[in-house]
Motif scaffolding. Structure first.
Motif, PDB file in Angstrom:
ATOM      1  N   UNK A 164     123.899 -57.672  40.254  1.00 32.82           N
ATOM      2  CA  UNK A 164     123.250 -58.283  39.108  1.00 32.82           C
ATOM      3  C   UNK A 164     121.811 -57.786  38.941  1.00 32.82           C
ATOM      4  N   UNK A 165     121.408 -57.670  37.687  1.00 30.28           N
ATOM      5  CA  UNK A 165     120.040 -57.229  37.395  1.00 30.28           C
ATOM      6  C   UNK A 165     119.011 -58.211  37.935  1.00 30.28           C
ATOM      7  N   UNK A 166     119.381 -59.488  38.033  1.00 29.39           N
ATOM      8  CA  UNK A 166     118.440 -60.498  38.498  1.00 29.39           C
ATOM      9  C   UNK A 166     117.961 -60.220  39.919  1.00 29.39           C
ATOM     10  N   UNK A 167     118.816 -59.591  40.717  1.00 30.03           N
ATOM     11  CA  UNK A 167     118.419 -59.251  42.085  1.00 30.03           C
ATOM     12  C   UNK A 167     117.264 -58.256  42.076  1.00 30.03           C
ATOM     13  N   UNK A 168     117.361 -57.275  41.198  1.00 29.53           N
ATOM     14  CA  UNK A 168     116.260 -56.323  41.040  1.00 29.53           C
ATOM     15  C   UNK A 168     115.038 -57.032  40.464  1.00 29.53           C
ATOM     16  N   UNK A 169     115.287 -57.948  39.546  1.00 31.97           N
ATOM     17  CA  UNK A 169     114.206 -58.688  38.893  1.00 31.97           C
ATOM     18  C   UNK A 169     113.360 -59.464  39.898  1.00 31.97           C
ATOM     19  N   UNK A 170     113.991 -59.984  40.943  1.00 35.83           N
ATOM     20  CA  UNK A 170     113.290 -60.833  41.896  1.00 35.83           C
ATOM     21  C   UNK A 170     112.882 -60.098  43.167  1.00 35.83           C
ATOM     22  N   UNK A 171     113.063 -58.788  43.180  1.00 34.62           N
ATOM     23  CA  UNK A 171     112.681 -57.971  44.335  1.00 34.62           C
ATOM     24  C   UNK A 171     111.332 -57.311  44.070  1.00 34.62           C
ATOM     25  N   UNK A 172     110.476 -57.303  45.063  1.00 36.88           N
ATOM     26  CA  UNK A 172     109.187 -56.621  44.895  1.00 36.88           C
ATOM     27  C   UNK A 172     109.394 -55.115  44.787  1.00 36.88           C
ATOM     28  N   UNK A 173     108.510 -54.480  44.061  1.00 36.23           N
ATOM     29  CA  UNK A 173     108.487 -53.025  43.964  1.00 36.23           C
ATOM     30  C   UNK A 173     107.063 -52.587  44.260  1.00 36.23           C
ATOM     31  N   UNK A 174     106.892 -51.666  45.207  1.00 33.88           N
ATOM     32  CA  UNK A 174     105.522 -51.270  45.568  1.00 33.88           C
ATOM     33  C   UNK A 174     104.739 -50.803  44.352  1.00 33.88           C
ATOM     34  N   UNK A 175     103.523 -51.273  44.275  1.00 32.34           N
ATOM     35  CA  UNK A 175     102.656 -50.917  43.146  1.00 32.34           C
ATOM     36  C   UNK A 175     101.466 -50.112  43.653  1.00 32.34           C
ATOM     37  N   UNK A 176     101.136 -49.007  42.949  1.00 32.33           N
ATOM     38  CA  UNK A 176     101.859 -48.423  41.828  1.00 32.33           C
ATOM     39  C   UNK A 176     102.716 -47.253  42.305  1.00 32.33           C
ATOM     40  N   UNK A 177     104.015 -47.387  42.211  1.00 32.29           N
ATOM     41  CA  UNK A 177     104.925 -46.317  42.609  1.00 32.29           C
ATOM     42  C   UNK A 177     105.857 -45.996  41.455  1.00 32.29           C
ATOM     43  N   UNK A 178     106.535 -44.861  41.549  1.00 32.74           N
ATOM     44  CA  UNK A 178     107.459 -44.469  40.490  1.00 32.74           C
ATOM     45  C   UNK A 178     108.684 -45.369  40.439  1.00 32.74           C
ATOM     46  N   UNK A 179     108.928 -46.145  41.482  1.00 30.97           N
ATOM     47  CA  UNK A 179     110.037 -47.097  41.436  1.00 30.97           C
ATOM     48  C   UNK A 179     109.875 -48.068  40.275  1.00 30.97           C
ATOM     49  N   UNK A 180     108.638 -48.324  39.879  1.00 29.20           N
ATOM     50  CA  UNK A 180     108.380 -49.245  38.771  1.00 29.20           C
ATOM     51  C   UNK A 180     108.988 -48.745  37.460  1.00 29.20           C
ATOM     52  N   UNK A 181     109.111 -47.427  37.315  1.00 32.83           N
ATOM     53  CA  UNK A 181     109.641 -46.877  36.061  1.00 32.83           C
ATOM     54  C   UNK A 181     111.036 -47.410  35.793  1.00 32.83           C
ATOM     55  N   UNK A 182     111.893 -47.363  36.804  1.00 27.81           N
ATOM     56  CA  UNK A 182     113.253 -47.843  36.624  1.00 27.81           C
ATOM     57  C   UNK A 182     113.369 -49.347  36.679  1.00 27.81           C
ATOM     58  N   UNK A 183     112.710 -49.952  37.637  1.00 28.25           N
ATOM     59  CA  UNK A 183     112.904 -51.385  37.852  1.00 28.25           C
ATOM     60  C   UNK A 183     112.300 -52.210  36.718  1.00 28.25           C
ATOM     61  N   UNK A 184     111.205 -51.769  36.153  1.00 25.18           N
ATOM     62  CA  UNK A 184     110.576 -52.556  35.095  1.00 25.18           C
ATOM     63  C   UNK A 184     111.315 -52.478  33.762  1.00 25.18           C
ATOM     64  N   UNK A 185     112.490 -51.830  33.755  1.00 26.18           N
ATOM     65  CA  UNK A 185     113.300 -51.836  32.536  1.00 26.18           C
ATOM     66  C   UNK A 185     113.762 -53.246  32.185  1.00 26.18           C
ATOM     67  N   UNK A 186     113.661 -54.189  33.132  1.00 25.69           N
ATOM     68  CA  UNK A 186     114.071 -55.551  32.796  1.00 25.69           C
ATOM     69  C   UNK A 186     113.106 -56.221  31.816  1.00 25.69           C
ATOM     70  N   UNK A 187     111.877 -55.732  31.701  1.00 24.64           N
ATOM     71  CA  UNK A 187     110.943 -56.344  30.759  1.00 24.64           C
ATOM     72  C   UNK A 187     111.421 -56.229  29.310  1.00 24.64           C
ATOM     73  N   UNK A 188     111.758 -55.027  28.823  1.00 24.80           N
ATOM     74  CA  UNK A 188     112.270 -54.961  27.447  1.00 24.80           C
ATOM     75  C   UNK A 188     113.583 -55.728  27.273  1.00 24.80           C
ATOM     76  N   UNK A 189     114.407 -55.822  28.316  1.00 18.42           N
ATOM     77  CA  UNK A 189     115.618 -56.603  28.224  1.00 18.42           C
ATOM     78  C   UNK A 189     115.306 -58.078  27.997  1.00 18.42           C
ATOM     79  N   UNK A 190     114.287 -58.573  28.691  1.00 20.90           N
ATOM     80  CA  UNK A 190     113.876 -59.969  28.518  1.00 20.90           C
ATOM     81  C   UNK A 190     113.313 -60.208  27.134  1.00 20.90           C
ATOM     82  N   UNK A 191     112.556 -59.219  26.621  1.00 28.98           N
ATOM     83  CA  UNK A 191     111.981 -59.373  25.283  1.00 28.98           C
ATOM     84  C   UNK A 191     113.091 -59.449  24.225  1.00 28.98           C
TER      85      UNK A 191
END
Length: 505
Positions: free
Chosen positions: A476-503
């Motif tokens: 589920x996407x929610x698992x990614x949503x609630x997992x930390x992602x090191x900042x600022x790393x390129x992992x944020x590019x993929x994982x932060x795709x949940x923001x537009x989904x929420x919008x």
């Protein structure tokens, strides 16, 4: 007295909570005594990584001969680098204006000062004081600041901290000769930056190794990489005194083992041995808010303080000082207070899976238990280590078999259960390498584990009593949503795709 639905003190991760409250139609107050955006934007992660990335590129070009690429003499434009740093820091200006324009939010630009558990005044720079205010919920997110060591003569010599470095005194030219005090993430990153831009760098570390919270193998690799780049490192040193003579900074080091004194000198002193809580002026002495022995605000798994209705998040609660950890806490508060529809649907914080990344050349990344921690906790462990050179991409990046201790990934598992206990990596994009493991380690069932059991609202006592647990499905996407992602790393590019989904929803 003014009354708000919520007051947030600090404009870093606290803004996540504020914006959730705004969307919920709450009447809000925001208090900030400095630049808007918090440590990360104005003097931490983001401007530092702009410098780190430029430094990395310099090294890559200089080392390209190994790949058959002859770049010739590599130069850099410090003014252009400087402009790019300030382009990001100046996002603070538009961020401030954004909140000033919010119709249901009052912005106070001064220092928040508690006069009792739930009453706040704002002390302005001109010496005036605002009308007293209170709120149903108060969020303290004031962060931390550089810890200055006790050094004779420090008040009489010029020096930089990260706050001063990214202030209006930001240097017009790169340094030529630098002493860095501190061998944690900030010290190692700035040592890397200064060295890449041509400085002679001496790094003085209080501990017996660099990055003491990282796995020992990663610390050793960091040292070897820094020394390979020409940085001189001193370990196990006190810094009792400093002075200036003939334009030179002279630092006295004392060996912690034998007491021997040694002087070293440089043109510039950069101090970053750690951080302390930014509680000055807050008036916490006028409240029942409990502090730990180091002055950090104590919180529980729901970010509650010892005063009902007052919460603390980010650096100020002393639970690992990373922006991604602060965002994680802010997201929990935003969900619990302004989105959740049932007490049993609440989220809670856990701190056993906070990723840590040091953006040196190359990166160092850790999540979970180190080898030493796992053994100390009684685990029978198995360890898998794989060097970059053993992979096609690692070889393509220029790593050879003899570099196996310079760039690698290390997996620690429980020998009986096969559970992942920790993942550690050193090398290019190490911050990205640990992310899949981080997501998996967060998946599954997580029971509510009380933190600081003496801190508990009535609702928290109830939730603890019913043995609440939360299941995160790895599909589920929610698992990614609630997992930390090191900042600022390129992992944020993929994982932060949940923001537009929420919008969209």
């Amino acid at each position: 007295m003014k009354h708000y639905d919520m007051i947030v003190i600090g404009t870093g991760a606290g803004n996540i909570v504020l914006e959730a409250a705004q969307l919920a139609g709450k009447r809000c107050a925001q208090i900030e005594r400095g630049k808007f955006g918090g440590t990360c934007l104005t003097r931490g992660c983001i401007p530092t990584k702009v410098l780190v990335t430029a430094a990395d590129r310099l090294y890559e070009l200089r080392e390209a001969d190994h790949l058959g690429i002859h770049a010739g003499e590599v130069t850099f434009d410090w003014q252009r680098v400087r402009e790019r740093v300030w382009h990001k820091i100046d996002d603070s200006i538009s961020l401030r204006q954004f909140y000033l324009d919010e119709p249901h939010t009052d912005v106070y630009e001064g220092t928040a000062h508690f006069t009792d558990n739930h009453t706040i005044e704002v002390h302005y720079p001109d010496g005036t004081v605002s009308e007293a205010m209170t709120a149903d919920k108060i969020y303290i997110a004031t962060g931390g600041k550089t810890k200055l060591p006790a050094m004779d003569g420090l008040a009489d010599v010029p020096y930089y901290t990260s706050e001063r470095f990214f202030s209006e005194d930001y240097p017009d030219a790169p340094f030529g000769d630098v002493i860095v005090i501190g061998g944690g993430a900030i010290g190692c990153e700035f040592a890397h930056i200064f060295r890449a831009f041509g400085a002679r760098v001496q790094l003085v570390q209080h501990n017996v190794r660099l990055l003491p919270k990282s796995d020992a193998a990663c610390s050793a690799a960091c040292l070897k990489n820094l020394e390979g780049d020409g940085i001189t490192v001193y370990f196990n040193k006190e810094t009792p005194a400093v002075r200036q003579e003939n334009g030179q900074i002279i630092l006295t080091m004392e060996d912690r083992a034998g007491g021997h004194l040694t002087d070293i000198h440089a043109e510039t002193l950069f101090i970053c041995p750690g951080i302390v809580p930014a509680t000055d002026g807050l008036g916490l002495e006028n409240t029942d808010i409990s502090l730990d022995g180091r002055g950090w605000i104590r919180t529980n798994e729901f970010l509650e303080t010892s005063v009902d209705g007052v919460y603390a998040l980010g650096d100020i609660n002393g639970r690992q000082q990373f922006r991604h950890k602060a965002n994680y806490e802010a997201d929990i508060l935003a969900y619990n207070h302004y989105k959740s529809t049932s007490p049993v649907d609440k989220r809670w914080a856990r701190y056993d899976l906070v990723p840590a990344v040091t953006f040196t050349h190359p990166e160092v990344a850790d999540v979970g238990l180190t080898e030493a921690d796992a053994l100390a906790r009684g685990h029978r462990i198995r360890i898998g280590t794989n060097p970059y050179a053993a992979t096609a991409k690692g070889y393509a990046l220029g790593y050879d078999p003899e570099d196996s201790d310079l760039a690698f990934a290390k997996l620690i598992i429980d020998a009986e259960t096969n559970d992942i206990l920790g993942v550690h990596a050193v090398g290019p994009f190490a911050s990205t390498l640990i992310q899949p493991f981080l997501n998996l380690m967060n998946a599954g069932q997580t029971p509510l584990v009380p933190l600081n059991e003496d801190i508990a609202s009535k609702e928290t006592k109830h939730l603890r009593a019913i043995d609440l647990s939360r299941t995160l499905d790895p599909h589920k996407a929610q698992t990614v949503r609630e997992t930390m992602v090191p900042h600022p790393s390129l992992s944020e590019v993929g994982i932060w795709t949940y923001y537009p989904l929420e919008e969209e929803s």
